[in-house]
Design an enzyme around this catalytic site. Structure first.
Site, PDB file in Angstrom:
ATOM      1  N   MET A   1      44.098 -12.139 -62.546  1.00 19.70           N
ATOM      2  CA  MET A   1      42.988 -11.895 -61.659  1.00 19.70           C
ATOM      3  C   MET A   1      41.696 -12.369 -62.331  1.00 19.70           C
ATOM      4  O   MET A   1      41.274 -11.790 -63.322  1.00 19.70           O
ATOM      5  CB  MET A   1      42.909 -10.400 -61.344  1.00 19.70           C
ATOM      6  N   PRO A   2      41.048 -13.403 -61.812  1.00 20.15           N
ATOM      7  CA  PRO A   2      39.755 -13.817 -62.355  1.00 20.15           C
ATOM      8  C   PRO A   2      38.701 -12.741 -62.089  1.00 20.15           C
ATOM      9  O   PRO A   2      38.638 -12.161 -61.007  1.00 20.15           O
ATOM     10  CB  PRO A   2      39.415 -15.086 -61.586  1.00 20.15           C
ATOM     11  N   PHE A   3      37.873 -12.492 -63.093  1.00 18.09           N
ATOM     12  CA  PHE A   3      36.810 -11.510 -62.970  1.00 18.09           C
ATOM     13  C   PHE A   3      35.551 -12.099 -63.585  1.00 18.09           C
ATOM     14  O   PHE A   3      35.573 -12.565 -64.727  1.00 18.09           O
ATOM     15  CB  PHE A   3      37.197 -10.212 -63.682  1.00 18.09           C
TER      16      PHE A   3
END
Length: 61
Positions: free
Chosen positions: A1-3
């Site tokens: 998950m990119p954050f």
């Protein structure tokens, strides 16, 4: 998950934040080949008296 976390000085409008969320999400998904639902972005407004660099606070100019 990119954050993505964006720390910056206060003063941006909700519309500016909306545009950034839309553009950053789109480009992260395009480049990273991921689903928009997996991208998280948080904005943190930090007062100039709470942020320093090079031995002095930004509030001190």
């Amino acid at each position: 998950m990119p954050f993505v976390r964006i720390d910056w000085f206060p003063g941006r409008t909700v519309e500016q934040k909306r545009e950034l969320v839309e553009v950053l999400t789109r480009e992260i998904c395009r480049i990273g080949k991921c689903d928009p639902d997996s991208v998280g972005i948080i904005f943190t407004d930090v007062d100039k008296e709470d942020w320093g660099r090079a031995g002095k606070l930004f509030a001190d100019g």
